[in-house]
Design a protein around this motif. Structure first.
Motif, PDB file in Angstrom:
ATOM      1  N   LEU A 235       0.862  -1.190   0.000  1.00 46.42           N
ATOM      2  CA  LEU A 235       0.000   0.000   0.000  1.00 46.42           C
ATOM      3  C   LEU A 235       0.894   1.235   0.000  1.00 46.42           C
ATOM      4  N   PHE A 236       0.687   2.105  -0.980  1.00 46.42           N
ATOM      5  CA  PHE A 236       1.549   3.262  -1.169  1.00 46.42           C
ATOM      6  C   PHE A 236       0.840   4.550  -0.771  1.00 46.42           C
ATOM      7  N   ASP A 237       1.650   5.562  -0.462  1.00 41.79           N
ATOM      8  CA  ASP A 237       1.143   6.885  -0.126  1.00 41.79           C
ATOM      9  C   ASP A 237       0.431   7.496  -1.336  1.00 41.79           C
ATOM     10  N   ARG A 238      -0.589   8.325  -1.052  1.00 42.48           N
ATOM     11  CA  ARG A 238      -1.270   9.013  -2.149  1.00 42.48           C
ATOM     12  C   ARG A 238      -0.316   9.976  -2.862  1.00 42.48           C
ATOM     13  N   ALA A 239       0.573  10.611  -2.117  1.00 50.29           N
ATOM     14  CA  ALA A 239       1.480  11.595  -2.704  1.00 50.29           C
ATOM     15  C   ALA A 239       2.557  10.899  -3.526  1.00 50.29           C
ATOM     16  N   GLY A 240       2.861  11.480  -4.676  1.00 50.98           N
ATOM     17  CA  GLY A 240       3.896  10.926  -5.534  1.00 50.98           C
ATOM     18  C   GLY A 240       3.362  10.616  -6.911  1.00 50.98           C
ATOM     19  N   ASP A 241       4.291  10.546  -7.888  1.00 51.39           N
ATOM     20  CA  ASP A 241       3.913  10.421  -9.295  1.00 51.39           C
ATOM     21  C   ASP A 241       4.245   9.060  -9.905  1.00 51.39           C
ATOM     22  N   TYR A 242       4.972   8.228  -9.164  1.00 49.46           N
ATOM     23  CA  TYR A 242       5.306   6.913  -9.715  1.00 49.46           C
ATOM     24  C   TYR A 242       5.714   5.962  -8.586  1.00 49.46           C
ATOM     25  N   ILE A 243       5.644   4.666  -8.887  1.00 47.13           N
ATOM     26  CA  ILE A 243       6.231   3.685  -7.976  1.00 47.13           C
ATOM     27  C   ILE A 243       7.431   3.065  -8.677  1.00 47.13           C
ATOM     28  N   ARG A 244       8.403   2.698  -7.877  1.00 48.39           N
ATOM     29  CA  ARG A 244       9.642   2.131  -8.399  1.00 48.39           C
ATOM     30  C   ARG A 244       9.743   0.669  -7.988  1.00 48.39           C
ATOM     31  N   ILE A 245       9.818  -0.198  -8.984  1.00 49.49           N
ATOM     32  CA  ILE A 245      10.064  -1.618  -8.730  1.00 49.49           C
ATOM     33  C   ILE A 245      11.520  -1.881  -9.100  1.00 49.49           C
ATOM     34  N   ASP A 246      12.342  -2.128  -8.084  1.00 43.97           N
ATOM     35  CA  ASP A 246      13.786  -2.262  -8.308  1.00 43.97           C
ATOM     36  C   ASP A 246      14.130  -3.533  -9.060  1.00 43.97           C
ATOM     37  N   SER A 247      13.419  -4.616  -8.739  1.00 47.61           N
ATOM     38  CA  SER A 247      13.637  -5.867  -9.464  1.00 47.61           C
ATOM     39  C   SER A 247      12.469  -6.801  -9.219  1.00 47.61           C
ATOM     40  N   ALA A 248      12.245  -7.676 -10.187  1.00 40.21           N
ATOM     41  CA  ALA A 248      11.201  -8.688 -10.078  1.00 40.21           C
ATOM     42  C   ALA A 248      11.554  -9.799 -11.055  1.00 40.21           C
ATOM     43  N   HIS A 249      11.316 -11.039 -10.651  1.00 40.85           N
ATOM     44  CA  HIS A 249      11.679 -12.172 -11.501  1.00 40.85           C
ATOM     45  C   HIS A 249      10.514 -13.144 -11.548  1.00 40.85           C
ATOM     46  N   ASN A 250       9.990 -13.361 -12.770  1.00 44.91           N
ATOM     47  CA  ASN A 250       8.830 -14.248 -12.952  1.00 44.91           C
ATOM     48  C   ASN A 250       7.715 -13.898 -11.967  1.00 44.91           C
ATOM     49  N   THR A 251       7.390 -12.600 -11.933  1.00 48.46           N
ATOM     50  CA  THR A 251       6.432 -12.078 -10.963  1.00 48.46           C
ATOM     51  C   THR A 251       5.115 -11.739 -11.649  1.00 48.46           C
ATOM     52  N   THR A 252       4.029 -12.281 -11.116  1.00 48.35           N
ATOM     53  CA  THR A 252       2.681 -11.925 -11.540  1.00 48.35           C
ATOM     54  C   THR A 252       2.087 -11.008 -10.481  1.00 48.35           C
ATOM     55  N   ALA A 253       1.585  -9.855 -10.900  1.00 52.38           N
ATOM     56  CA  ALA A 253       1.071  -8.877  -9.937  1.00 52.38           C
ATOM     57  C   ALA A 253      -0.028  -8.058 -10.591  1.00 52.38           C
ATOM     58  N   LEU A 254      -0.815  -7.416  -9.747  1.00 52.27           N
ATOM     59  CA  LEU A 254      -1.822  -6.463 -10.207  1.00 52.27           C
ATOM     60  C   LEU A 254      -1.501  -5.102  -9.620  1.00 52.27           C
ATOM     61  N   LEU A 255      -1.433  -4.097 -10.471  1.00 49.79           N
ATOM     62  CA  LEU A 255      -1.284  -2.720 -10.031  1.00 49.79           C
ATOM     63  C   LEU A 255      -2.673  -2.085 -10.023  1.00 49.79           C
ATOM     64  N   LEU A 256      -3.122  -1.692  -8.845  1.00 50.39           N
ATOM     65  CA  LEU A 256      -4.435  -1.086  -8.663  1.00 50.39           C
ATOM     66  C   LEU A 256      -4.237   0.356  -8.242  1.00 50.39           C
ATOM     67  N   CYS A 257      -4.839   1.266  -8.969  1.00 50.90           N
ATOM     68  CA  CYS A 257      -4.627   2.684  -8.707  1.00 50.90           C
ATOM     69  C   CYS A 257      -5.936   3.408  -8.990  1.00 50.90           C
ATOM     70  N   GLY A 258      -6.368   4.270  -8.068  1.00 48.67           N
ATOM     71  CA  GLY A 258      -7.622   4.946  -8.303  1.00 48.67           C
ATOM     72  C   GLY A 258      -7.791   6.222  -7.512  1.00 48.67           C
ATOM     73  N   GLU A 259      -8.657   7.078  -8.021  1.00 48.85           N
ATOM     74  CA  GLU A 259      -9.009   8.308  -7.320  1.00 48.85           C
ATOM     75  C   GLU A 259      -9.858   7.943  -6.104  1.00 48.85           C
ATOM     76  N   PRO A 260      -9.460   8.352  -4.908  1.00 42.87           N
ATOM     77  CA  PRO A 260     -10.216   7.971  -3.708  1.00 42.87           C
ATOM     78  C   PRO A 260     -11.646   8.512  -3.738  1.00 42.87           C
ATOM     79  N   ILE A 261     -12.562   7.716  -3.211  1.00 40.56           N
ATOM     80  CA  ILE A 261     -13.936   8.165  -2.991  1.00 40.56           C
ATOM     81  C   ILE A 261     -14.040   8.480  -1.502  1.00 40.56           C
ATOM     82  N   ASP A 262     -13.890   9.729  -1.164  1.00 43.27           N
ATOM     83  CA  ASP A 262     -13.859  10.114   0.249  1.00 43.27           C
ATOM     84  C   ASP A 262     -15.277  10.386   0.742  1.00 43.27           C
ATOM     85  N   GLU A 263     -16.038   9.293   0.875  1.00 37.41           N
ATOM     86  CA  GLU A 263     -17.415   9.337   1.365  1.00 37.41           C
ATOM     87  C   GLU A 263     -17.567   8.290   2.462  1.00 37.41           C
ATOM     88  N   PRO A 264     -18.555   8.453   3.336  1.00 39.70           N
ATOM     89  CA  PRO A 264     -18.775   7.443   4.382  1.00 39.70           C
ATOM     90  C   PRO A 264     -19.076   6.077   3.768  1.00 39.70           C
TER      91      PRO A 264
END
Length: 297
Positions: A235-264
């Protein structure tokens, strides 16, 4: 090639979420719930919940394994199949998805559905591996008509990363100007990643958006020191323009990114609304049949 601006800042990794405990949904889906809105809502919105099912070997059978009729209201479910086959029916129709396919179901005002292993898969047996993501809807859209998007693997554009670093399948949102086929109510990126490089990869994501990296297989080293291993979510901070993946080998992943819905958020089982009164109404509407019925075969 994604362009990272010279003055861009990296999103900080806030925590790694994991859950080694597995539970069954019906008799067909052995899942680990890797995150849930009950405790993490501000950090994960607009996403609500993430179940990782399998991988698990199922023997051939003529029985139907899965989960029977149940309702939903107020959000969307996104099912991504990696191995196996899932048949879905709801009060407005249904469909079947297999490896690489995506089922994007907008429950919205309410529907009743069921999910079972595909009949061919059940007869032959094999490995089932899939994920289901719950995506919240803003209050203004929670009572929209239900909708179903069946997105086949052949409809999902794939972008090869430079220098054989891997591949990005764009399910929703946009990557390097390539748009995914899923319709969404709020700005969301859902990228299915296969990463094969020991070289750093920078993935541009909008400042102010919640960003999560769910690693299913392999591992990803991020931000110089942290390792997100299989069946873990960073889980990453909202602030910032990119994430850095230094290395990965035979890695399956999902990148989920979205505008927060700040409602109850008010949630109870299969309903996610904004107030307790709306939850009570959802229960009453389901019990009175207003969410429809699944037609018999």
């Amino acid at each position: 090639m994604q362009i990272i601006k010279s003055d861009a800042s990296v999103k900080k990794l806030l925590r790694i979420q994991r859950n080694p405990d597995q539970h069954w949904i019906g008799d067909g889906f052995p899942v680990r719930t890797l995150f849930s809105y009950s405790a993490l809502s501000p950090m994960i919105s607009p996403f609500l919940l993430f179940d990782y099912a399998g991988p698990m070997e199922f023997s051939p059978t003529e029985q139907r394994h899965g989960v029977g009729e149940h309702p939903h209201r107020g959000f969307e479910t996104v099912t991504i199949v990696y191995s196996g086959e899932v048949e879905h029916r709801d009060s407005s129709g249904g469909g079947k998805i297999g490896p690489g396919d995506v089922q994007w179901m907008t429950a919205a005002s309410g529907l009743v559905h069921e999910e079972f292993h595909g009949r061919d898969f059940a007869r032959h047996g094999g490995v089932l591996e899939m994920v289901q993501l719950w995506v919240n809807l803003p209050a203004k859209d929670k009572m929209s008509p239900p909708h179903y998007q069946s997105i086949l693997d052949s409809q999902i554009p794939a972008v090869n990363l430079p220098e054989s670093q891997g591949r990005v399948r764009v399910i929703a949102g946009e990557f390097e100007g390539i748009a995914g086929p899923a319709h969404t109510f709020t700005p969301i990126n859902v990228w299915d990643l296969y990463l094969t490089s020991k070289q750093p990869i920078n993935l541009a994501v909008p400042d102010g958006y919640n960003t999560l990296l769910a690693v299913l297989k392999g591992s990803a080293h991020v931000n110089g020191s942290e390792t997100i291993s299989a069946a873990e979510v960073g889980l990453f901070d909202r602030a910032g323009d990119y994430i850095r993946i230094d290395s990965a080998h035979n890695t399956t992943a999902l990148l989920l990114c979205g505008e927060p819905i700040d409602e109850p958020i008010a949630g109870s089982g299969p309903f996610v609304m904004n107030t307790a009164e709306e939850i009570r109404q959802a229960m009453a509407d389901y019990q009175s049949g207003k969410m429809g019925k699944i037609q018999a075969h």
